[in-house]
Design an enzyme around this catalytic site. Structure first.
Site, PDB file in Angstrom:
ATOM      1  N   ASP A   1      19.232  -0.691  62.050  1.00 42.16           N
ATOM      2  CA  ASP A   1      19.314   0.744  62.348  1.00 42.16           C
ATOM      3  C   ASP A   1      20.349   0.983  63.440  1.00 42.16           C
ATOM      4  O   ASP A   1      21.139   1.932  63.373  1.00 42.16           O
ATOM      5  CB  ASP A   1      17.948   1.293  62.804  1.00 42.16           C
ATOM      6  CG  ASP A   1      17.120   1.826  61.633  1.00 42.16           C
ATOM      7  OD1 ASP A   1      17.279   1.309  60.507  1.00 42.16           O
ATOM      8  OD2 ASP A   1      16.313   2.753  61.848  1.00 42.16           O
TER       9      ASP A   1
ATOM     10  N   TYR B   1       6.357  -9.453  58.831  1.00 41.22           N
ATOM     11  CA  TYR B   1       6.190  -8.620  57.639  1.00 41.22           C
ATOM     12  C   TYR B   1       5.169  -9.157  56.649  1.00 41.22           C
ATOM     13  O   TYR B   1       4.786  -8.457  55.718  1.00 41.22           O
ATOM     14  CB  TYR B   1       7.540  -8.418  56.924  1.00 41.22           C
ATOM     15  CG  TYR B   1       8.339  -7.281  57.519  1.00 41.22           C
ATOM     16  CD1 TYR B   1       8.925  -7.413  58.772  1.00 41.22           C
ATOM     17  CD2 TYR B   1       8.508  -6.079  56.841  1.00 41.22           C
ATOM     18  CE1 TYR B   1       9.651  -6.384  59.336  1.00 41.22           C
ATOM     19  CE2 TYR B   1       9.233  -5.037  57.396  1.00 41.22           C
ATOM     20  CZ  TYR B   1       9.805  -5.193  58.639  1.00 41.22           C
ATOM     21  OH  TYR B   1      10.514  -4.152  59.190  1.00 41.22           O
TER      22      TYR B   1
ATOM     23  N   ASP C   1      17.620  -8.765  72.728  1.00 43.01           N
ATOM     24  CA  ASP C   1      17.835  -7.648  73.664  1.00 43.01           C
ATOM     25  C   ASP C   1      19.303  -7.571  74.074  1.00 43.01           C
ATOM     26  O   ASP C   1      19.890  -6.490  74.137  1.00 43.01           O
ATOM     27  CB  ASP C   1      16.881  -7.733  74.872  1.00 43.01           C
ATOM     28  CG  ASP C   1      16.753  -9.123  75.472  1.00 43.01           C
ATOM     29  OD1 ASP C   1      17.309 -10.091  74.902  1.00 43.01           O
ATOM     30  OD2 ASP C   1      16.092  -9.257  76.522  1.00 43.01           O
TER      31      ASP C   1
ATOM     32  N   ASP D   1      15.352  -5.703  61.010  1.00 47.38           N
ATOM     33  CA  ASP D   1      15.033  -4.307  60.696  1.00 47.38           C
ATOM     34  C   ASP D   1      15.545  -3.387  61.798  1.00 47.38           C
ATOM     35  O   ASP D   1      16.238  -2.404  61.539  1.00 47.38           O
ATOM     36  CB  ASP D   1      13.513  -4.153  60.539  1.00 47.38           C
ATOM     37  CG  ASP D   1      13.125  -2.699  60.349  1.00 47.38           C
ATOM     38  OD1 ASP D   1      13.735  -2.030  59.506  1.00 47.38           O
ATOM     39  OD2 ASP D   1      12.221  -2.231  61.069  1.00 47.38           O
TER      40      ASP D   1
HETATM   41  C1  IPM Z   1      14.038  -0.960  55.940  1.00 48.75           C
HETATM   42  C2  IPM Z   1      12.815  -0.092  56.123  1.00 48.75           C
HETATM   43  C3  IPM Z   1      11.588  -0.861  55.675  1.00 48.75           C
HETATM   44  C4  IPM Z   1      11.470  -2.113  56.521  1.00 48.75           C
HETATM   45  C5  IPM Z   1      10.284  -0.042  55.723  1.00 48.75           C
HETATM   46  C6  IPM Z   1      10.390   1.235  54.914  1.00 48.75           C
HETATM   47  C7  IPM Z   1       9.095  -0.849  55.288  1.00 48.75           C
HETATM   48  O1  IPM Z   1      12.704   0.337  57.441  1.00 48.75           O
HETATM   49  O2  IPM Z   1      14.330  -1.337  54.796  1.00 48.75           O
HETATM   50  O3  IPM Z   1      14.711  -1.251  56.922  1.00 48.75           O
HETATM   51  O4  IPM Z   1      10.887  -2.068  57.610  1.00 48.75           O
HETATM   52  O5  IPM Z   1      11.961  -3.136  56.102  1.00 48.75           O
HETATM   53 MN    MN Z   2      14.335  -0.329  58.706  1.00 45.79          MN
END
Ligand code: IPM
Ligand code: MN
Length: 330
Positions: A237, A125, A209, A233
């Site tokens: 999700d 990042y 993984d 990140d």
């Molecule tokens: C998150 C989002 C951000 C990230 C993006 C919007 C830059 O996906 O907070 O998880 O990748 O950190």
């Molecule tokens: Mn994210």
């Protein structure tokens, strides 16, 4: 005393969901002295402002920042993300991204309860790299990952401190030590050295993984997961997807040293496709506000809000917010 809060609704559904979070905190009797900051893609398109140094230093004067979501399809990817969201994470030294997951994964009958600690100021990042001969057949693009002993250690230490406060007292390191041998080795050695100082906390290691499989098939094995910025990140999700959906996933961008304000935001994005339609689930923003209240020492109100978020029923953004606010009021 009122908590001094900066509110960045941002783009898309961001302002809609933060409005519900503010409503619920008010219902909980929290005194807020809140200031709206008009930042995000829409503002950028209007006058070019993303996050100037003046605004950034203004933000430093707040107790916390509540953020909705940023990003709009009208602005190229990365401009607002890097210029606003990541700039706050880096400049305010929000080195821990704490993302809790509670829910019952598809195909399971027993709920899980784990938290991902994502390193939030390093890794891929940082934007190290560049491009040569862009647009030609000989184009070269590099994107580095920066991992410092200091940065890794403070994040890992936070994970162990957190695990110590939890019932199961267990931390799993997630990385890819079999391929990312330089960064992975730094993470592994740091993790092992810190672990030696916490004999009461049990540990495990998973390749990222494999962790993807376990998040789906065996999420109960996790208590605290610590991992690098990009793995965190992606994994969070997935964590949201197995914990009732991304509409419930909350996060805290923390400066545990409290040298400045921490920032609280839902994991989800600005969802421009449903913006302005009263369709967005405000629960993730409301649960993010609860994390903010935890950090501000308002733990009783935070617990009440979390309890009120349990299955608020179907409905639009405002009606779900109203249901949760009414429950909080009692
Ligand atoms: C998150 C989002 C951000 C990230 C993006 C919007 C830059 O996906 O907070 O998880 O990748 O950190
Ligand atoms: Mn994210």
């Amino acid at each position: 005393m009122a908590h001094k809060i900066a509110v960045i609704g941002g783009d898309g559904i961001g302002p809609e969901v933060t409005a519900q979070a503010l409503k619920v905190m008010e219902a909980a009797g929290i005194e807020l002295d809140s200031t709206d900051f008009d930042l995000g893609g829409a503002r950028y398109l209007r006058d070019g402002e993303i996050l100037s140094d003046e605004v950034l230093s203004e933000l430093r004067g707040f107790d916390a920042i509540l953020l909705g979501a940023v990003g709009t399809p009208d602005v190229p990817p990365g401009v607002i993300e890097r210029g606003l969201l990541l700039k706050m994470r880096f400049e305010l030294d929000l080195y821990v991204n704490q993302r809790p997951f509670q829910g019952t994964a598809p195909g399971h009958s027993i709920p899980h309860d784990f938290v991902v600690i994502r390193e939030n100021t390093e890794g891929p990042y940082v934007g190290e790299g560049g491009v040569l001969r862009k647009g030609t057949a000989n184009e070269v693009a590099t994107q580095g990952s920066v991992n410092t002993r200091m940065g890794v250690e403070r994040c890992v230490r936070y994970a162990f401190d957190l695990a110590r406060q939890r019932d199961r007292k267990h931390v799993t390191l997630v990385h890819k030590t079999n391929v990312l041998t330089f960064a992975g080795n730094l993470w592994e050695r740091t993790f092992d050295e810190v672990a030696a100082e916490y004999p009461d906390v049990a540990t495990a290691y998973n390749h990222v993984d494999a962790a993807c499989i376990y998040f789906v098939q065996d999420p109960h094995r996790y208590d605290v997961v610590v991992t690098d910025n990009l793995f965190g990140d992606i994994l969070t999700d997935l964590g949201g997807a197995v914990s009732g959906g991304i509409g419930l996933a909350s996060s805290a961008n923390l400066n545990p040293a409290r040298t400045g304000p921490s920032m609280f935001e839902p994991v989800h994005g600005s969802a421009p496709d449903i913006a302005g339609q009263n369709k967005a689930n405000p629960t993730a923003a409301i649960l993010s506000a609860a994390l903010m209240l935890d950090f501000l020492g308002e733990t009783a109100a935070a617990d009440r809000i979390r309890a009120a978020c349990d299955d608020p029923g179907a409905g639009g953004t405002t009606s779900v917010g109203d249901t949760i606010a009414a429950r909080v009021r009692g």
